[in-house]
Design a protein around this motif. Structure first.
Motif, PDB file in Angstrom:
ATOM      1  N   ALA A  37       0.649  -1.424  -0.085  1.00  0.00           N
ATOM      2  CA  ALA A  37       0.020   0.137  -0.064  1.00  0.00           C
ATOM      3  C   ALA A  37       0.416   1.246  -0.244  1.00  0.00           C
ATOM      4  CB  ALA A  37      -0.693   0.282   1.043  1.00  0.00           C
ATOM      5  N   VAL A  38       0.566   2.547  -0.472  1.00  0.00           N
ATOM      6  CA  VAL A  38       1.039   3.560  -0.722  1.00  0.00           C
ATOM      7  C   VAL A  38       0.150   4.611   0.088  1.00  0.00           C
ATOM      8  CG1 VAL A  38       1.937   5.782  -1.684  1.00  0.00           C
ATOM      9  CG2 VAL A  38       2.444   2.760  -2.178  1.00  0.00           C
ATOM     10  N   GLU A  39       0.121   5.728   1.045  1.00  0.00           N
ATOM     11  CA  GLU A  39      -0.113   6.936   1.621  1.00  0.00           C
ATOM     12  C   GLU A  39      -0.155   8.368   1.339  1.00  0.00           C
ATOM     13  OE1 GLU A  39      -2.089   7.320   6.070  1.00  0.00           O
ATOM     14  OE2 GLU A  39      -0.021   6.547   6.000  1.00  0.00           O
ATOM     15  N   THR A  40      -0.825   8.481   0.939  1.00  0.00           N
ATOM     16  CA  THR A  40      -0.796  10.193   1.385  1.00  0.00           C
ATOM     17  C   THR A  40      -1.630  10.442   1.381  1.00  0.00           C
ATOM     18  OG1 THR A  40       0.190  12.029  -0.941  1.00  0.00           O
ATOM     19  CG2 THR A  40      -1.909  10.069  -1.582  1.00  0.00           C
ATOM     20  N   GLY A  41      -1.433  11.841   2.444  1.00  0.00           N
ATOM     21  CA  GLY A  41      -2.087  12.509   3.154  1.00  0.00           C
ATOM     22  C   GLY A  41      -2.823  11.736   3.689  1.00  0.00           C
ATOM     23  N   ASN A  42      -4.551  11.941   3.668  1.00  0.00           N
ATOM     24  CA  ASN A  42      -5.270  11.036   4.017  1.00  0.00           C
ATOM     25  C   ASN A  42      -5.956  10.250   3.357  1.00  0.00           C
ATOM     26  OD1 ASN A  42      -6.553  13.152   2.712  1.00  0.00           O
ATOM     27  ND2 ASN A  42      -9.216  13.147   3.897  1.00  0.00           N
ATOM     28  N   MET A  43      -5.164   9.633   2.135  1.00  0.00           N
ATOM     29  CA  MET A  43      -5.546   8.319   1.467  1.00  0.00           C
ATOM     30  C   MET A  43      -5.246   7.446   1.471  1.00  0.00           C
ATOM     31  SD  MET A  43      -6.994  10.991  -1.754  1.00  0.00           S
ATOM     32  CE  MET A  43      -7.734   9.279  -2.160  1.00  0.00           C
ATOM     33  N   GLU A 100      -9.101 -11.040  -6.349  1.00  0.00           N
ATOM     34  CA  GLU A 100      -8.158 -10.257  -6.573  1.00  0.00           C
ATOM     35  C   GLU A 100      -8.971  -9.333  -6.015  1.00  0.00           C
ATOM     36  OE1 GLU A 100      -4.036  -7.597  -7.825  1.00  0.00           O
ATOM     37  OE2 GLU A 100      -4.785  -9.801  -8.580  1.00  0.00           O
ATOM     38  N   ILE A 101      -8.813  -8.132  -4.398  1.00  0.00           N
ATOM     39  CA  ILE A 101      -9.570  -7.403  -4.292  1.00  0.00           C
ATOM     40  C   ILE A 101      -8.030  -6.241  -4.487  1.00  0.00           C
ATOM     41  CG2 ILE A 101     -10.983  -6.019  -3.293  1.00  0.00           C
ATOM     42  CD1 ILE A 101     -12.212  -9.010  -2.360  1.00  0.00           C
ATOM     43  N   GLU A 102      -8.475  -4.930  -4.616  1.00  0.00           N
ATOM     44  CA  GLU A 102      -7.974  -4.067  -4.279  1.00  0.00           C
ATOM     45  C   GLU A 102      -8.923  -2.454  -3.842  1.00  0.00           C
ATOM     46  OE1 GLU A 102      -5.734  -2.231  -8.492  1.00  0.00           O
ATOM     47  OE2 GLU A 102      -7.657  -0.796  -8.565  1.00  0.00           O
ATOM     48  N   VAL A 103      -8.502  -1.747  -2.528  1.00  0.00           N
ATOM     49  CA  VAL A 103      -9.190  -0.652  -2.103  1.00  0.00           C
ATOM     50  C   VAL A 103      -8.308   0.768  -2.104  1.00  0.00           C
ATOM     51  CG1 VAL A 103     -10.497  -2.474  -0.713  1.00  0.00           C
ATOM     52  CG2 VAL A 103      -8.684  -1.297  -0.149  1.00  0.00           C
ATOM     53  N   ILE A 104      -9.387   1.656  -2.089  1.00  0.00           N
ATOM     54  CA  ILE A 104      -8.947   2.884  -1.498  1.00  0.00           C
ATOM     55  C   ILE A 104      -9.521   3.259  -0.270  1.00  0.00           C
ATOM     56  CG2 ILE A 104      -9.066   5.170  -2.345  1.00  0.00           C
ATOM     57  CD1 ILE A 104      -8.559   4.944  -5.130  1.00  0.00           C
ATOM     58  N   ALA A 105      -8.957   4.050   0.378  1.00  0.00           N
ATOM     59  CA  ALA A 105      -9.697   4.207   1.612  1.00  0.00           C
ATOM     60  C   ALA A 105      -9.378   5.958   2.429  1.00  0.00           C
ATOM     61  CB  ALA A 105      -8.882   3.526   3.037  1.00  0.00           C
ATOM     62  N   VAL A 106      -9.992   6.430   2.452  1.00  0.00           N
ATOM     63  CA  VAL A 106      -9.812   7.938   3.186  1.00  0.00           C
ATOM     64  C   VAL A 106     -10.201   8.231   4.120  1.00  0.00           C
ATOM     65  CG1 VAL A 106     -10.226  10.045   2.278  1.00  0.00           C
ATOM     66  CG2 VAL A 106     -10.175   8.726   0.795  1.00  0.00           C
ATOM     67  N   LYS A 107      -9.729   8.310   4.753  1.00  0.00           N
ATOM     68  CA  LYS A 107      -9.414   9.675   6.906  1.00  0.00           C
ATOM     69  C   LYS A 107     -10.298  10.910   6.331  1.00  0.00           C
ATOM     70  CE  LYS A 107      -6.069   6.874   9.249  1.00  0.00           C
ATOM     71  NZ  LYS A 107      -4.836   7.280  10.024  1.00  0.00           N
ATOM     72  N   ALA A 108     -10.924  10.944   6.550  1.00  0.00           N
ATOM     73  CA  ALA A 108     -12.029  12.129   6.747  1.00  0.00           C
ATOM     74  C   ALA A 108     -10.985  13.260   7.912  1.00  0.00           C
ATOM     75  CB  ALA A 108     -13.176  12.355   7.076  1.00  0.00           C
ATOM     76  N   SER A 150      -9.196   1.321   8.267  1.00  0.00           N
ATOM     77  CA  SER A 150     -10.270   0.438   8.635  1.00  0.00           C
ATOM     78  C   SER A 150     -11.128  -0.090   7.810  1.00  0.00           C
ATOM     79  CB  SER A 150     -11.124   0.223  10.486  1.00  0.00           C
ATOM     80  OG  SER A 150     -12.205   1.237   9.903  1.00  0.00           O
ATOM     81  N   VAL A 151     -12.133  -0.896   7.651  1.00  0.00           N
ATOM     82  CA  VAL A 151     -12.539  -1.323   5.886  1.00  0.00           C
ATOM     83  C   VAL A 151     -14.184   0.168   6.255  1.00  0.00           C
ATOM     84  CG1 VAL A 151     -12.960  -3.409   5.678  1.00  0.00           C
ATOM     85  CG2 VAL A 151     -14.478  -2.594   7.717  1.00  0.00           C
ATOM     86  N   GLU A 152     -14.591   0.654   7.932  1.00  0.00           N
ATOM     87  CA  GLU A 152     -14.839   2.270   7.111  1.00  0.00           C
ATOM     88  C   GLU A 152     -14.418   3.222   6.664  1.00  0.00           C
ATOM     89  OE1 GLU A 152     -14.356   0.040  10.250  1.00  0.00           O
ATOM     90  OE2 GLU A 152     -16.505  -0.787  10.270  1.00  0.00           O
ATOM     91  N   HIS A 153     -12.997   3.540   5.715  1.00  0.00           N
ATOM     92  CA  HIS A 153     -12.542   3.999   5.381  1.00  0.00           C
ATOM     93  C   HIS A 153     -12.540   3.526   4.393  1.00  0.00           C
ATOM     94  CE1 HIS A 153     -10.410   5.406   9.729  1.00  0.00           C
ATOM     95  NE2 HIS A 153     -10.863   6.572   9.428  1.00  0.00           N
ATOM     96  N   ILE A 154     -12.785   2.804   4.003  1.00  0.00           N
ATOM     97  CA  ILE A 154     -12.575   2.570   1.927  1.00  0.00           C
ATOM     98  C   ILE A 154     -13.923   3.269   1.480  1.00  0.00           C
ATOM     99  CG2 ILE A 154     -13.098   0.604   0.857  1.00  0.00           C
ATOM    100  CD1 ILE A 154     -11.869  -1.627   2.745  1.00  0.00           C
ATOM    101  N   VAL A 155     -13.197   3.469   0.711  1.00  0.00           N
ATOM    102  CA  VAL A 155     -14.518   4.715  -0.375  1.00  0.00           C
ATOM    103  C   VAL A 155     -14.426   3.554  -1.781  1.00  0.00           C
ATOM    104  CG1 VAL A 155     -14.078   6.223   1.247  1.00  0.00           C
ATOM    105  CG2 VAL A 155     -13.025   6.063  -1.172  1.00  0.00           C
TER     106      VAL A 155
END
Length: 125
Positions: A20-26, A117-125, A67-72
């Motif tokens: 995974a790669v995190e940038t900012g709140n994503m 295979e599953i990929e996701v993008i997640a965001v923290k508010a 967490s999964v709640e952050h997945i958009v």
């Protein structure tokens, strides 16, 4: 600025990419195969493989404080569209009443002959 996220509690990348790669709140997770990180083996059947792919996703998200709640957004790759219904049953169990946006595709073949295979993008508010 980007930060590479990696954990030994999920399967290691099988190529030149990051878990995974995190940038900012994503955070952007690479496609997760249904490999059990303890044994290196994939379970049998689409339901078990979908559960394992999500277990790996949850582990990587947790490593970065998500967490999964952050997945958009999710992208689901299937070895065959005939697997869609069973995958969808397990997929729905992973979220509460609010589902992320999703794309689902059948592809010719997945690495290691995986069924999903599953990929996701997640965001923290």
């Amino acid at each position: 600025m980007k930060k590479v996220i990696s954990t030994t509690s999920a399967p290691a990348a099988i190529g030149p990419y990051s878990q995974a790669v995190e940038t900012g709140n994503m955070i952007f997770l690479s496609g997760q195969l249904p490999i059990d990180p303890k044994t290196g083996i994939m379970p049998e059947g689409i339901k078990a493989q979908t559960r394992q792919a999500f277990a790996n996703i949850k582990t990587i998200l947790a490593e970065a404080g998500y967490s999964v709640e952050h997945i958009v957004k999710t992208t689901v790759l299937l070895a065959d569209m005939s697997l869609f219904g069973e995958m969808n049953e397990i997929y729905a169990e992973q979220f509460g009443s609010v589902f992320p946006s999703r794309s689902a595709f059948a592809v010719k073949e997945l690495p290691k002959q995986a069924l999903v295979e599953i990929e996701v993008i997640a965001v923290k508010a």
